[in-house]
Design an enzyme around this catalytic site. Structure first.
Site, PDB file in Angstrom:
ATOM      1  N   HIS A 190       0.859  -1.184   0.000  1.00  0.00           N
ATOM      2  CA  HIS A 190       0.000   0.000   0.000  1.00  0.00           C
ATOM      3  C   HIS A 190       0.893   1.231   0.000  1.00  0.00           C
ATOM      4  O   HIS A 190       1.928   1.243   0.657  1.00  0.00           O
ATOM      5  CB  HIS A 190      -0.895   0.000   1.253  1.00  0.00           C
ATOM      6  CG  HIS A 190      -2.060   0.915   1.148  1.00  0.00           C
ATOM      7  ND1 HIS A 190      -1.989   2.241   1.489  1.00  0.00           N
ATOM      8  CD2 HIS A 190      -3.326   0.685   0.722  1.00  0.00           C
ATOM      9  CE1 HIS A 190      -3.166   2.797   1.285  1.00  0.00           C
ATOM     10  NE2 HIS A 190      -3.998   1.879   0.821  1.00  0.00           N
ATOM     11  N   ASP A 230      -7.895  -5.397  -0.099  1.00  0.00           N
ATOM     12  CA  ASP A 230      -8.337  -6.278  -1.183  1.00  0.00           C
ATOM     13  C   ASP A 230      -7.946  -7.736  -0.968  1.00  0.00           C
ATOM     14  O   ASP A 230      -8.413  -8.610  -1.694  1.00  0.00           O
ATOM     15  CB  ASP A 230      -7.750  -5.794  -2.522  1.00  0.00           C
ATOM     16  CG  ASP A 230      -8.292  -4.433  -2.912  1.00  0.00           C
ATOM     17  OD1 ASP A 230      -9.506  -4.232  -2.776  1.00  0.00           O
ATOM     18  OD2 ASP A 230      -7.502  -3.566  -3.324  1.00  0.00           O
TER      19      ASP A 230
END
Ligand code: CMC
Length: 348
Positions: A228, A285
């Site tokens: 991320h 996700d």
């Protein structure tokens, strides 16, 4: 909020800046409920698109098309109505595009059902028989939407702000956000995670073999659902979803094979120097797709579910930008580093 709120309550908080009173929340739920239907011509609009189209561009087109059905001037009152219309109609658009892709008739919204139950009913009911929505599944979808509701200046949110900064209307701005979200480095990662887990199950043989490829700098393979730009630690949303996976699979009695592969991948990656040195952890996700899959959503609908969740965040960011006294059109500067002079090619 994941523990104590409903998605519509979170949506209100993001857009209005305060938690709603019970009366405000009931009023908002009512308004959303009574705007869920689409203009009947939508059936023809979505029906004209190829059946095998990915539902993300279908959703982007359908949300953009709302600007053709609601051509009101942009007064504060009309913006409020557009907000309600978007939140109300997005699940109907998503379900209708799914029904079109599988050749089933669209299921109309039901005003007696809460937000997520209504969405699940429009997705999975048929006109031939009764379909009961499992409240545990509806709550899981509500939780997933809450966890996706906003996340500062990610790619799609910045896109919504960028487009809206030209004074483009809310529908056009949100449609652009949906397009930005589609990419696999952003919201599209939830679909790619399940494809990766299925590939490991059928082709790669084991999580270890796949991880070797993900670490190989000469190979473009990435461990999808990991890493991320902002989180350099465990994404708190992933931690909540990991727990929820087991609950949902146990409730629905499905196979936990993909969840087991995901957990094995996580375990190896978190102990591997490649991932440790680069601070790569599971993101939102990584586990969301396992839940969507267990519920029965087709893989290509996963990113549309992300869209449903991110919608209030996009709306809130658009409104915040427009209300900012220092609001100006977005205009990143460019530093040109190319050639200074080039000649036209000689005529032959
Ligand atoms: N698998 C393998 N290596 C990775 C991964 C991964 N998932 N993510 C980053 N790296 C490596 C990358 O190769 C680079 O290595 P090196 O320093 O040797 O060149 C290093 O880690 C830094 O990566 P980066 O690409 O510069 O990091 P970024 O902040 O630009 O990208 C990211 C963030 C999310 C795009 C990236 O981690 C990624 O591609 N992850 C997989 C896709 C994914 O899960 N996306 C969902 C993001 S979260 C929800 C959302 O926004 O929708």
């Amino acid at each position: 909020m994941a523990q104590h709120s409903s998605f519509l309550e979170v949506a209100w908080l993001l857009i209005r800046g305060e938690l709603p009173s019970q009366e405000e929340l009931d009023g908002f739920r009512d308004e959303v409920t009574y705007h869920t239907m689409l203009h009947e011509d939508y059936g023809r609009f979505i029906g004209a698109l190829p059946k095998n189209a990915h539902p993300m561009p279908v959703s982007a087109a359908a949300v953009g098309a709302l600007a053709t059905f609601y051509q009101e001037p942009e007064t504060a009152e009309h913006v409020q109505r557009s907000i309600v219309r978007l939140i109300a109609k997005m699940p109907t658009i998503a379900a209708q595009s799914f029904k079109h892709s599988i050749g089933q008739p669209a299921i109309y919204p039901r005003n007696d059902l809460p937000y997520c139950s209504n969405f699940l009913h429009m997705m999975f009911a048929t006109p031939c028989e009764e379909f009961e929505v499992d409240p545990v599944v509806a709550r899981a979808v509500d939780l997933l939407l809450i966890l996706h509701a906003d996340h500062e200046q990610n790619c799609s949110t910045s896109t919504v702000r960028m487009v809206g900064s030209s004074m483009a209307n809310l529908f056009a701005s949100i449609s652009s956000g949906i397009s930005a979200l589609w990419g696999e480095l952003h919201g599209g990662a939830n679909q790619r995670v399940i494809e990766m887990l299925e590939q490991i199950r059928t082709e790669e043989g084991s999580a270890d073999v796949f991880l070797q490829k993900a670490k190989d700098r000469g190979d473009t393979t990435r461990l999808m659902g990991f890493g991320h730009r902002v989180y350099k630690n465990y994404d708190p949303r992933a931690a909540i979803l990991k727990k929820e996976c087991r609950t949902i699979i146990e409730r629905l009695g499905g196979s936990s094979e993909l969840l087991d592969i995901a957990m094995r991948l996580e375990e190896i990656a978190l102990g591997d120097s490649y991932f440790i040195e680069r601070n790569l952890y599971p993101n939102v996700d990584f586990y969301s797709g396992v839940i969507f899959k267990a519920i029965g959503f087709p893989t290509n609908m996963f990113t549309v579910l992300f869209t449903l969740g991110r919608l209030p965040g996009w709306i809130a960011q658009w409104c915040e930008m427009r209300a900012d006294p220092s609001f100006r059109i977005a205009r990143p500067r460019q530093v040109y580093t190319g050639a200074t002079k080039r000649s036209y090619p000689k005529k032959r």
